[in-house]
Structure formats: structure tokens, C-alpha cells
Design a protein around this motif. Structure first.
Motif, short mmCIF file in Angstrom:
data_model
loop_
_atom_site.label_atom_id
_atom_site.label_comp_id
_atom_site.label_asym_id
_atom_site.label_seq_id
_atom_site.Cartn_x
_atom_site.Cartn_y
_atom_site.Cartn_z
N ARG A 48 0.82 -1.21 0.00
CA ARG A 48 0.00 0.00 0.00
C ARG A 48 0.85 1.26 0.00
N GLY A 49 1.95 1.23 0.74
CA GLY A 49 2.78 2.42 0.87
C GLY A 49 3.78 2.65 -0.24
N HIS A 50 4.08 1.60 -1.02
CA HIS A 50 5.15 1.72 -2.01
C HIS A 50 4.77 1.15 -3.38
N LEU A 51 3.50 1.07 -3.69
CA LEU A 51 3.07 0.43 -4.93
C LEU A 51 3.75 1.03 -6.16
N TYR A 52 3.72 2.33 -6.33
CA TYR A 52 4.28 2.94 -7.54
C TYR A 52 5.80 2.81 -7.57
N GLU A 53 6.42 2.82 -6.42
CA GLU A 53 7.86 2.61 -6.35
C GLU A 53 8.21 1.17 -6.79
N ILE A 54 7.43 0.20 -6.35
CA ILE A 54 7.64 -1.20 -6.74
C ILE A 54 7.41 -1.35 -8.25
N LEU A 55 6.31 -0.79 -8.75
CA LEU A 55 6.04 -0.86 -10.19
C LEU A 55 7.16 -0.19 -10.99
N GLY A 56 7.64 0.94 -10.51
CA GLY A 56 8.71 1.66 -11.21
C GLY A 56 10.00 0.86 -11.24
N ARG A 57 10.33 0.24 -10.13
CA ARG A 57 11.56 -0.58 -10.07
C ARG A 57 11.43 -1.79 -11.00
N TYR A 58 10.28 -2.44 -10.97
CA TYR A 58 10.03 -3.57 -11.87
C TYR A 58 10.16 -3.12 -13.32
N PHE A 59 9.55 -1.99 -13.66
CA PHE A 59 9.58 -1.46 -15.02
C PHE A 59 11.02 -1.22 -15.48
N ASP A 60 11.81 -0.57 -14.62
CA ASP A 60 13.21 -0.28 -14.98
C ASP A 60 14.00 -1.56 -15.23
N ILE A 61 13.86 -2.54 -14.34
CA ILE A 61 14.60 -3.79 -14.47
C ILE A 61 14.10 -4.60 -15.66
N LEU A 62 12.79 -4.61 -15.90
CA LEU A 62 12.23 -5.32 -17.04
C LEU A 62 12.80 -4.77 -18.35
#
Length: 145
Positions: free
Chosen positions: A33-47
């Protein structure tokens, strides 16, 4: 901070399904809940970085990834529930995959079977209901399906 272990288990599939599964099985609710967009952003960058290193760059924006995630989170949620809970594991074996023509068929069949299990096992159902309900609400809030 949070751990980005999803990269080690990502496979050729929909990034949205991978993210939905990962977020529902491996991330504590308060972190999700607190870091959803940060997690999505990190996944996106690594992907994008990994795909480019493999010689298959992908051409999607973060916004497109977010939409893909929103479309697939409920399926990731159902897979997570199937693997994470006894009741779900009990009923998934009764789902007839041969009759499915759409991913939504899985959710419908699973829902019918889990509702029956709850009626048949009220004590066990009460023990884990609140956690599952909170996760359902959270995933539905994130979903655009």
C-alpha cells in the motif's frame, strides 16, 4: 526499503500477471500500500533493462505497464490465493480447465467453489476471512477490469 525478489522469478508471461502474483504473495500489505508505484517503477526499470540486454527491447511506457498491471491483478490475486490458502488449494482441484475459454471463467468457477467451501467449513473460514477480504478489496481497488 522493500525487497525486489520478483525479478528472480519473472518468466515469459504478462508483466501484469507477474506483478499481481508477486504483490499478492510476497509483499506485506503495508509495504504494498505504501510503495506500490515505487515497486512498479523498479520492476519497469529492471524489465526494460533486462529485455534490452537479452536483445529484445520492449517498447512500453510506465503508464502502459500500469494499465497492464491493473488488468491482470485479479488473476494474479486468484493464483496467489490458490497457492497461499488451504481452502483455495482444496477447491482448485475441482476446477475444470477444459471448459474455460476466457481467464474470467477461472475466477467465476473458483468463486463458486470457494463460496461452497466456506458454507461447508464455517469455523475454518472465519479464521482467515478478514485477511483475504482485505486483500480482495485492495486488488479490486487496483483493478480496472
Amino acid at each position: 526499503m522493500f525487497n525486489i525478489m520478483m525479478i528472480k522469478v519473472t518468466r515469459y508471461n504478462s508483466p501484469g500477471l507477474d506483478l499481481g502474483y508477486y504483490l499478492c504473495t510476497s509483499v506485506k500489505p503495508e509495504v504494498r500500500r505504501g510503495h506500490l508505484y515505487e515497486i512498479l517503477g523498479r520492476y519497469f526499470d529492471i524489465l526494460k533493462e533486462t529485455a534490452a540486454k537479452l536483445g529484445h527491447p520492449i517498447d512500453i511506457s510506465f503508464e502502459e505497464l500500469h494499465i497492464i498491471f491493473q488488468k491482470k491483478i485479479m488473476l494474479g490475486f486468484w493464483f496467489a490465493i490458490c497457492l497461499a490458502t488451504g481452502p483455495a488449494y482444496s477447491v482448485i482441484q475441482d476446477i475444470d480447465i477444459t471448459k474455460m475459454t476466457d481467464v474470467k471463467d477461472f475466477a467465476v468457477q473458483f468463486d463458486i467453489l470457494i463460496q461452497k467451501w466456506i458454507v461447508d467449513h464455517p469455523k475454518e473460514a472465519d479464521e482467515s476471512a478478514q485477511v483475504v477480504l482485505d486483500l480482495v478489496k485492495e486488488c479490486r481497488d487496483l483493478s480496472i477490469e
